[in-house]
Scaffold this active site. Structure first.
Site, PDB file in Angstrom:
ATOM      1  CG  ASP A 283       7.629  -1.122   1.949  1.00  0.00           C
ATOM      2  OD1 ASP A 283       7.433  -1.747   3.012  1.00  0.00           O
ATOM      3  OD2 ASP A 283       8.653  -0.435   1.747  1.00  0.00           O
TER       4      ASP A 283
ATOM      5  N   GLY B  85      11.203   4.097  10.091  1.00  0.00           N
ATOM      6  CA  GLY B  85      11.915   2.930  10.593  1.00  0.00           C
ATOM      7  C   GLY B  85      13.301   2.826   9.975  1.00  0.00           C
TER       8      GLY B  85
ATOM      9  NE  ARG C 254       7.966   0.232  11.986  1.00  0.00           N
ATOM     10  CZ  ARG C 254       8.367   0.702  10.811  1.00  0.00           C
ATOM     11  NH1 ARG C 254       8.245   1.991  10.549  1.00  0.00           N
ATOM     12  NH2 ARG C 254       8.887  -0.096   9.924  1.00  0.00           N
TER      13      ARG C 254
ATOM     14  NE  ARG D 242      19.705   1.087   1.988  1.00  0.00           N
ATOM     15  CZ  ARG D 242      18.495   0.931   2.561  1.00  0.00           C
ATOM     16  NH1 ARG D 242      17.598   1.890   2.481  1.00  0.00           N
ATOM     17  NH2 ARG D 242      18.192  -0.182   3.199  1.00  0.00           N
TER      18      ARG D 242
ATOM     19  CD  GLN E 208      13.545  -0.597   8.078  1.00  0.00           C
ATOM     20  OE1 GLN E 208      13.243  -0.842   9.238  1.00  0.00           O
ATOM     21  NE2 GLN E 208      12.778   0.136   7.279  1.00  0.00           N
TER      22      GLN E 208
ATOM     23  CE  LYS F  66       9.566   5.131   2.594  1.00  0.00           C
ATOM     24  NZ  LYS F  66      10.095   4.355   3.733  1.00  0.00           N
ATOM     25  CB  SER F  67      15.264   2.223   0.041  1.00  0.00           C
ATOM     26  OG  SER F  67      14.140   1.618   0.621  1.00  0.00           O
TER      27      SER F  67
END
Ligand code: S3P
Ligand code: PEP
Length: 427
Positions: A313, A92, A120, A25, A167, A20-21
């Protein structure tokens, strides 16, 4: 979703969906690069689709086929004022990273999202961005989204972050692309470094030294071919299931094992878990391996400090493993979990207790006395994908039936999770 105790082993091979990260990107840097970026094994989870949607609204043409996307990049200064509000959904990562990019544009924008993301904390990015000269504010003056940003010429800063957060770091580095001098971020511990690796891969100028990352402004980013590795955060659920269920042996193919992300492997091994890394590769810019996992006798461990950002996570599923393992597990320094999609510390403690686990919450973690029988019950997911997946795996080792409420939130990061679980658990 209803889950029953699994009475036979997990077996077989699986390729978990893309990271996902890294998928987020790839869309962001692909949009800011000159030329095309072709991304294979892109994660089609709701969070990454939010990122695509935001960049399309800023005039970037993004084509999508099965597991592949092509981004027609327009260069560092090619984004257009978005038509309408940018909706980051539940993500987020989208909101915090895009804020850095938007702060350096020549237009105004507004960012919003779902009810979870509106709770958040955004001050962690608002503060350093303002130090860079950004005009960014929380519209309701509560340090949360919606955010309004008026693009400005930014100045470089040397930021000492109070948090180890990728983040926050990535937001500042991306803003640093538009600064008038170099920008650096120093963290208390190293957080995941996917932004730095991908910026270098796209021919940006980023250097890292221990816990500091430094970026030079105004690079000529060049579009690239990105093969997204399997997401270790998604693999974590099947790693846990195979370790716990007697007789299991599974192979997870092409999983990302970047050391800033793979704390789950270290922790599982320290609990007695049998995990072998085979066919390790580092032919692109992110290391990968196939993971061979076999059921194991698990015991408790202590997790804290610099280890936490490398498995942030995965703490919900680690708490499940610790409930099953014999002895005591102590998780500390994990207060960040209170401000994720839900308060993951409080919810894990409450719902594990409902399963009969001897667990006690602390200010920054929990203490689990594992190894006692666990009972199926109704679990509230609080619309948090990681909570829903962690308790789905817990349900496999509970007596009786477990019901996961609102389990479709899993589509945020792992559409197809139950299908893949069913495949591995075929008798
Ligand atoms: O940069 C990223 O892609 C992410 C960083 C982590 O958040 P923090 O940086 O807030 O710890 C993580 O929890 C999130 O799922 C993805
Ligand atoms: C915290 C998470 O993601 P994000 O911060 O991007 O919403 C997550 O995926 O567990």
């Amino acid at each position: 979703m209803k889950i029953s105790k699994l009475t036979h082993p997990l077996r077989g091979e699986l390729k978990v969906p893309g990271d996902k990260s890294i998928s987020h990107r790839a869309v962001m840097l692909g949009s800011l690069a000159q030329g095309d970026t072709e991304v294979s094994d892109f994660l089609e989870g709701a969070d990454c689709l939010s990122t695509i949607d935001c960049f399309r609204k800023m005039g970037i043409d993004i084509e999508k086929t099965d597991h592949k996307i092509i981004i027609h990049g327009k260069g560092l200064h090619g984004l257009k004022k978005p038509y309408g509000i940018l909706d980051c959904g539940n993500s987020g990562t989208t909101m915090r990273l895009i804020s850095g990019i938007l702060s350096g544009q020549s237009f105004e924008s507004t960012l919003t999202g779902d009810p979870s993301i509106k709770k958040r904390p955004m001050n962690r990015i608002i503060r350093p961005l303002k130090m860079m000269g950004a005009d960014i504010k929380s519209i309701n003056s509560n340090d949360c989204a919606p955010l309004s940003i008026v693009g400005k010429q930014l100045n470089g800063i040397e930021y000492h972050s109070p948090l180890a957060s990728a983040q926050v770091k990535s937001c500042i580095l991306l803003a640093g692309l538009y600064a008038d001098s170099p920008t650096s971020v120093t963290e208390p511990y190293v957080s995941r470094n996917h932004t730095e690796l991908m910026l270098s891969y796209f021919e940006g100028d980023v250097k890292t030294l221990e816990t500091t990352a430094m970026i030079q402004p105004e690079p000529h980013l060049k579009g690239q071919k990105v093969d997204v590795p399997g997401d270790i955060s998604s693999a974590a659920y099947f790693i846990a299931a195979a370790l716990m269920i007697p007789g299991s042996k599974i192979l997870l193919k092409n999983v990302g094992i970047n050391p800033t992300r793979s704390g789950i492997i270290t922790v599982c091994k320290s609990m007695g878990g049998k995990i072998e890394l085979i066919s390790q590769r580092n032919d692109g810019y992110e290391p990968t391996a196939d993971l061979l996992i076999q059921s194991s006798d698990l015991h408790g461990c202590v997790i804290g400090g610099g280890m936490i950002p490398t498995l942030i996570d995965e703490i919900p599923i680690i708490a499940v493993l610790a409930s099953f393992a014999s002895g005591i597990t102590m998780i500390k320094d994990a207060q960040e979990l209170k401000v994720k999609e839900s308060n993951r510390l409080d919810i894990m403690v409450k719902e594990l207790q409902a399963m009969g686990v001897n667990v006690e919450g602390t200010d920054d973690g929990m203490i689990i006395q594992g190894g006692n029988p666990m009972n199926g019950t109704e679990i509230e997911s609080y619309l948090d994908h990681r909570i829903a997946m962690a308790f789905s795996i817990a349900g496999l080792v509970c007596e009786g039936e477990t019901t996961i409420k609102h389990s479709n939130c899993i589509d945020i990061s792992y559409p197809g999770f139950y299908k893949d679980l069913a495949e591995l658990s075929q008798d």
